[in-house]
Design an enzyme around this catalytic site. Sequence first.
Site, mmCIF file in Angstrom:
data_model
loop_
_atom_site.group_PDB
_atom_site.id
_atom_site.type_symbol
_atom_site.label_atom_id
_atom_site.label_comp_id
_atom_site.label_asym_id
_atom_site.label_seq_id
_atom_site.Cartn_x
_atom_site.Cartn_y
_atom_site.Cartn_z
ATOM 1 N N ARG A 148 8.253 29.346 20.589
ATOM 2 C CA ARG A 148 8.841 28.945 21.863
ATOM 3 C C ARG A 148 9.265 30.220 22.594
ATOM 4 O O ARG A 148 9.534 31.246 21.971
ATOM 5 C CB ARG A 148 10.059 28.054 21.644
ATOM 6 C CG ARG A 148 9.793 26.773 20.856
ATOM 7 C CD ARG A 148 11.092 26.007 20.632
ATOM 8 N NE ARG A 148 10.895 24.736 19.939
ATOM 9 C CZ ARG A 148 11.037 24.567 18.631
ATOM 10 N NH1 ARG A 148 11.390 25.600 17.857
ATOM 11 N NH2 ARG A 148 10.833 23.389 18.081
ATOM 12 N N LYS A 172 15.466 25.911 17.418
ATOM 13 C CA LYS A 172 16.472 25.013 17.983
ATOM 14 C C LYS A 172 17.583 24.761 16.979
ATOM 15 O O LYS A 172 17.332 24.600 15.787
ATOM 16 C CB LYS A 172 15.810 23.687 18.378
ATOM 17 C CG LYS A 172 14.879 23.794 19.587
ATOM 18 C CD LYS A 172 14.338 22.436 19.961
ATOM 19 C CE LYS A 172 13.489 22.508 21.226
ATOM 20 N NZ LYS A 172 12.970 21.180 21.614
ATOM 21 N N HIS A 244 4.812 28.121 26.896
ATOM 22 C CA HIS A 244 4.627 27.026 25.939
ATOM 23 C C HIS A 244 3.152 26.699 25.744
ATOM 24 O O HIS A 244 2.765 26.144 24.707
ATOM 25 C CB HIS A 244 5.389 25.791 26.408
ATOM 26 C CG HIS A 244 6.110 25.089 25.302
ATOM 27 N ND1 HIS A 244 7.150 25.673 24.608
ATOM 28 C CD2 HIS A 244 5.933 23.856 24.747
ATOM 29 C CE1 HIS A 244 7.591 24.826 23.688
ATOM 30 N NE2 HIS A 244 6.869 23.721 23.749
ATOM 31 N N ARG A 247 1.855 28.280 22.689
ATOM 32 C CA ARG A 247 2.305 27.558 21.489
ATOM 33 C C ARG A 247 1.426 26.321 21.246
ATOM 34 O O ARG A 247 1.001 26.067 20.117
ATOM 35 C CB ARG A 247 3.766 27.156 21.673
ATOM 36 C CG ARG A 247 4.380 26.312 20.558
ATOM 37 C CD ARG A 247 5.885 26.191 20.838
ATOM 38 N NE ARG A 247 6.536 25.103 20.119
ATOM 39 C CZ ARG A 247 7.047 25.213 18.898
ATOM 40 N NH1 ARG A 247 6.926 26.353 18.233
ATOM 41 N NH2 ARG A 247 7.664 24.190 18.326
ATOM 42 N N HIS A 270 8.909 21.931 13.836
ATOM 43 C CA HIS A 270 9.176 20.552 14.261
ATOM 44 C C HIS A 270 9.942 19.825 13.167
ATOM 45 O O HIS A 270 9.561 19.869 11.999
ATOM 46 C CB HIS A 270 7.861 19.798 14.516
ATOM 47 C CG HIS A 270 7.172 20.209 15.768
ATOM 48 N ND1 HIS A 270 5.823 19.998 15.985
ATOM 49 C CD2 HIS A 270 7.639 20.812 16.896
ATOM 50 C CE1 HIS A 270 5.488 20.454 17.172
ATOM 51 N NE2 HIS A 270 6.572 20.947 17.745
ATOM 52 N N TYR A 279 -0.911 16.784 18.686
ATOM 53 C CA TYR A 279 -2.080 17.655 18.740
ATOM 54 C C TYR A 279 -3.338 16.975 18.229
ATOM 55 O O TYR A 279 -4.443 17.386 18.553
ATOM 56 C CB TYR A 279 -1.799 18.948 17.959
ATOM 57 C CG TYR A 279 -0.665 19.733 18.571
ATOM 58 C CD1 TYR A 279 -0.853 20.442 19.751
ATOM 59 C CD2 TYR A 279 0.607 19.717 18.016
ATOM 60 C CE1 TYR A 279 0.192 21.119 20.350
ATOM 61 C CE2 TYR A 279 1.654 20.395 18.601
ATOM 62 C CZ TYR A 279 1.437 21.091 19.774
ATOM 63 O OH TYR A 279 2.484 21.751 20.372
#
Length: 298
Positions: A148, A172, A244, A247, A270, A279
């Site tokens: 990110r 995150k 992004h 990514r 994730h 994806y």
Amino acid sequence: MKWEHALKDYQDYLKIERGLSKNSIDNYSLDIKKLMNYLETNNLTQSPISITQETIQQFIYDTAKVVNARSQSRIISGLRSFFNYLIFEDYTTTNPLDFIESPKIGRKLPDTLSEEEIDQLIKAIDLSKAEGERNRAMLETLYGCGLRVSELINLKVSDLFFDEGFIKVTGKGDKQRFVPIVNVTQKFINIYKDEVRNHITIQPGFEDTLFLNRRGKQLTRAMVFTIIKQLAVKIGLKKSISPHTFRHSFATHLLQNNADLRSIQLMLGHESITTTEIYVHLDKSHLTKVVEKFHPRK
């Protein structure tokens, strides 16, 4: 209970209890502030405890006139989370959004770049300027490690474990993960670090920050966006791209080359495999090849 106090308590909860980043907390807060502004504009004196489902419903109805379905859905989700917090803290017993449905929206598939387009963007970087080596190293890291933009600008020199073939990434909620880094990306980072970064006067507090601006401070997210947008214009790329996009391309290209979803999930950081599964929808031809290769009835 006043709205300002409830919002402040909620922000503290998101930061301390849930460990969310400042950006995430700001996004949650924005939804509540929109409701607060709506109440003030319409001279409504309902508190967070006394607000009715009818008022919320009218707010969402009026909001829907000026925002798209995706934004409307996000606002509903943000408000639902806020009122669930009030229930959790025993301020109230009901959530006024319990019977309010979010609009149906299609799942937005992320934009991706082909390998050729990524090569063109990186080749367009002007290496005659000092920041050119930095920009090449940044784009190679974005794509090569699937970071990110916030993870990129916060990357530290002390996070580089090249001998082991990994970098340490803080994602995150300050959650850390180790991501493999290939030799070519290591090479470009070392060129920037040894030949450019060494000659920058680094400002106090940024001694360990890997990617620096010309003033010796941490780059901003906006600056990385600008660098990529300018390169896209330079090569005449018609796609709308951002950091992004690199990514997304990292994950998509791994999947196309038969990497398993669980490994991609770990590298992207994730929490849920369902986030990574998006994806799978990007390249239906890849799924066809998998069936043709592995199904016993082929």
